[in-house]
Design an enzyme around this catalytic site. Sequence first.
Site, PDB file in Angstrom:
ATOM      1  N   ASP A  13       0.844  -1.316  -0.033  1.00 22.49           N
ATOM      2  CA  ASP A  13      -0.254  -0.004   0.031  1.00 22.49           C
ATOM      3  C   ASP A  13       0.552   1.235  -0.036  1.00 22.49           C
ATOM      4  O   ASP A  13       2.105   1.216   0.650  1.00 22.49           O
ATOM      5  CB  ASP A  13      -0.965  -0.056   1.199  1.00 22.49           C
ATOM      6  N   ASN A  21       1.084   3.468  -2.835  1.00 19.73           N
ATOM      7  CA  ASN A  21       1.623   3.875  -4.370  1.00 19.73           C
ATOM      8  C   ASN A  21       1.202   5.191  -4.552  1.00 19.73           C
ATOM      9  O   ASN A  21       1.931   6.112  -5.167  1.00 19.73           O
ATOM     10  CB  ASN A  21       1.222   3.028  -5.340  1.00 19.73           C
ATOM     11  N   GLY A  22      -0.160   5.618  -4.438  1.00 21.38           N
ATOM     12  CA  GLY A  22      -0.691   6.698  -4.583  1.00 21.38           C
ATOM     13  C   GLY A  22      -0.142   7.758  -4.121  1.00 21.38           C
ATOM     14  O   GLY A  22       0.106   9.036  -4.404  1.00 21.38           O
ATOM     15  N   TRP A  68       2.517   7.883  -2.366  1.00 22.92           N
ATOM     16  CA  TRP A  68       4.096   8.366  -2.895  1.00 22.92           C
ATOM     17  C   TRP A  68       4.235   9.084  -3.956  1.00 22.92           C
ATOM     18  O   TRP A  68       5.017   9.989  -4.103  1.00 22.92           O
ATOM     19  CB  TRP A  68       4.559   6.889  -3.260  1.00 22.92           C
ATOM     20  N   ARG A 108      -0.992   9.541  -9.691  1.00 22.69           N
ATOM     21  CA  ARG A 108      -0.908   8.156  -8.945  1.00 22.69           C
ATOM     22  C   ARG A 108      -0.183   6.977  -9.694  1.00 22.69           C
ATOM     23  O   ARG A 108       0.440   6.143  -9.241  1.00 22.69           O
ATOM     24  CB  ARG A 108      -2.404   7.821  -8.574  1.00 22.69           C
ATOM     25  N   THR A 115     -10.685  -6.690  -4.746  1.00 25.96           N
ATOM     26  CA  THR A 115     -11.921  -6.713  -5.541  1.00 25.96           C
ATOM     27  C   THR A 115     -12.479  -5.418  -5.177  1.00 25.96           C
ATOM     28  O   THR A 115     -13.121  -4.791  -6.099  1.00 25.96           O
ATOM     29  CB  THR A 115     -13.087  -7.641  -4.494  1.00 25.96           C
ATOM     30  N   GLU A 116     -12.255  -4.603  -4.043  1.00 29.05           N
ATOM     31  CA  GLU A 116     -12.802  -3.351  -3.878  1.00 29.05           C
ATOM     32  C   GLU A 116     -12.137  -2.267  -4.862  1.00 29.05           C
ATOM     33  O   GLU A 116     -12.899  -1.172  -5.029  1.00 29.05           O
ATOM     34  CB  GLU A 116     -12.639  -2.791  -2.430  1.00 29.05           C
ATOM     35  N   ASN A 117     -10.794  -2.610  -5.123  1.00 21.33           N
ATOM     36  CA  ASN A 117     -10.150  -1.710  -6.008  1.00 21.33           C
ATOM     37  C   ASN A 117     -10.759  -1.579  -7.558  1.00 21.33           C
ATOM     38  O   ASN A 117     -10.663  -0.689  -8.099  1.00 21.33           O
ATOM     39  CB  ASN A 117      -8.882  -2.195  -6.232  1.00 21.33           C
ATOM     40  N   ARG A 132     -12.220   1.713  -8.033  1.00 23.43           N
ATOM     41  CA  ARG A 132     -11.621   3.046  -8.345  1.00 23.43           C
ATOM     42  C   ARG A 132     -11.923   3.759  -9.874  1.00 23.43           C
ATOM     43  O   ARG A 132     -12.199   3.075 -10.639  1.00 23.43           O
ATOM     44  CB  ARG A 132     -10.089   2.729  -8.382  1.00 23.43           C
ATOM     45  N   SER A 186      -8.036  -4.970   5.126  1.00 23.23           N
ATOM     46  CA  SER A 186      -8.572  -4.840   3.960  1.00 23.23           C
ATOM     47  C   SER A 186      -8.989  -5.960   2.906  1.00 23.23           C
ATOM     48  O   SER A 186      -8.628  -6.025   1.965  1.00 23.23           O
ATOM     49  CB  SER A 186      -7.509  -3.777   2.861  1.00 23.23           C
TER      50      SER A 186
HETATM   51  C1  IPE Z   1      -5.417  -2.652  -0.104  1.00 26.28           C
HETATM   52  O1  IPE Z   1      -4.943  -1.279  -0.509  1.00 26.28           O
HETATM   53  C2  IPE Z   1      -5.352  -3.470  -1.627  1.00 26.28           C
HETATM   54  C3  IPE Z   1      -4.022  -3.799  -2.179  1.00 26.28           C
HETATM   55  C4  IPE Z   1      -2.985  -3.335  -1.596  1.00 26.28           C
HETATM   56  C5  IPE Z   1      -3.994  -4.314  -3.497  1.00 26.28           C
HETATM   57  P1  IPE Z   1      -6.212  -0.262  -0.460  1.00 26.28           P
HETATM   58  O2  IPE Z   1      -5.641   0.996  -0.588  1.00 26.28           O
HETATM   59  O3  IPE Z   1      -7.150  -0.517  -1.638  1.00 26.28           O
HETATM   60  O4  IPE Z   1      -6.935  -0.469   0.863  1.00 26.28           O
HETATM   61  P2  IPE Z   1      -7.930   0.350   1.731  1.00 26.28           P
HETATM   62  O5  IPE Z   1      -9.095   0.432   0.795  1.00 26.28           O
HETATM   63  O6  IPE Z   1      -7.368   1.756   1.990  1.00 26.28           O
HETATM   64  O7  IPE Z   1      -8.018  -0.205   2.891  1.00 26.28           O
HETATM   65  C1  IPE Z   2      -1.801   0.263  -3.372  1.00 31.38           C
HETATM   66  O1  IPE Z   2      -1.381   1.671  -3.490  1.00 31.38           O
HETATM   67  C2  IPE Z   2      -2.009  -0.408  -4.622  1.00 31.38           C
HETATM   68  C3  IPE Z   2      -3.140  -0.779  -4.906  1.00 31.38           C
HETATM   69  C4  IPE Z   2      -4.075  -0.635  -4.277  1.00 31.38           C
HETATM   70  C5  IPE Z   2      -3.471  -1.179  -6.394  1.00 31.38           C
HETATM   71  P1  IPE Z   2      -2.603   2.674  -3.482  1.00 31.38           P
HETATM   72  O2  IPE Z   2      -2.923   2.938  -4.794  1.00 31.38           O
HETATM   73  O3  IPE Z   2      -3.655   2.198  -2.489  1.00 31.38           O
HETATM   74  O4  IPE Z   2      -1.799   4.057  -2.754  1.00 31.38           O
HETATM   75  P2  IPE Z   2      -2.415   4.799  -1.632  1.00 31.38           P
HETATM   76  O5  IPE Z   2      -2.882   4.227  -0.474  1.00 31.38           O
HETATM   77  O6  IPE Z   2      -3.502   5.587  -2.355  1.00 31.38           O
HETATM   78  O7  IPE Z   2      -1.612   5.639  -1.377  1.00 31.38           O
HETATM   79 MG    MG Z   3      -4.158   2.309  -0.522  1.00 32.02          MG
END
Ligand code: IPE
Ligand code: IPE
Ligand code: MG
Length: 258
Positions: free
Chosen positions: A21, A23-24, A26, A34, A67-69, A72, A197
């Site tokens: 977790d 990446n965004g 960062w 992102r 699954t929740e991703n 996005r 998560s």
């Molecule tokens: C959890 O990260 C899923 C992955 C790392 C693939 P999220 O960033 O989606 O988690 P939540 O929704 O903030 O808990």
């Molecule tokens: C995790 O990083 C990667 C995925 C869930 C695909 P995020 O994209 O959730 O990064 P943040 O949490 O928004 O920083």
């Molecule tokens: Mg995240």
Amino acid sequence: MSLLDYIDQDRLPKHIAIIMDGNGRWATNKGFERGEGHKEGVRAISRVVEAASKASVQYLTLYAFSTENWNRPAEEVNGLMDLMVYAISEETEKLKKNGVKITCIGDMARLPEYARTALTECIRQTEKGTRITLNIALSYSSKWELTEATKRITEDVVNGVLSKDDISEETISMYLTTRGIPDPDLLIRTGGEQRISNFLLWQCAYAEFFFTEVYWPDFGEKDLYEAIIDFQGRERRFGKISEQIEFNNVESKPDKEQ
Ligand code: IPE
Ligand code: IPE
Ligand code: MG
């Protein structure tokens, strides 16, 4: 001396699972889109797979997309799919050479056709890898997995393949996507959040948790080894008391017979 030298080879976590977790954040912190964070995240995956295999970890499960991703913005989801296909095709030869076996858990039916094809090909090409299993959780969630397992168990009971009285914890494990993979000993989450998560809820029943503020794109060998060393300093009691625990007890299964 490298941190690797401080890792006790007799008390290694056999299976490490990571919620990658951050990446965004960062990317945003650096003034980038992102997507740049996801690209850098792929580089971190390469580093961590190499580091884990150097430390003789046998199984590494990476939570890549939940699954929740799917909820996005479409642009981000499509970007992630493209990136995944690109990374897989770029890395397959290297993975093969390094003895990495790729497996995948999650709802593959939801992936676009081209992504599913690339993944299936990579799984096929790396199936003989014996050094480390890299299990990618993609379009995965634990509640999805448990729902699917329940449906299949019910179906088998109805069809007389399985008797209701024979359903044990082991039976349930056999119906999960992680069938054949030992439960994680250590669960790492990067990026500062302290939640699970929807990841490996059943399998992490007795995992040790390690949370770090480090964003996934910055995570590397040193961070992984610090987490392993921290893990090795813990006492896994599995419900027993300290006096019953042998020094070497880092195995993932509680001893139910005793
Ligand atoms: C959890 O990260 C899923 C992955 C790392 C693939 P999220 O960033 O989606 O988690 P939540 O929704 O903030 O808990
Ligand atoms: C995790 O990083 C990667 C995925 C869930 C695909 P995020 O994209 O959730 O990064 P943040 O949490 O928004 O920083
Ligand atoms: Mg995240």
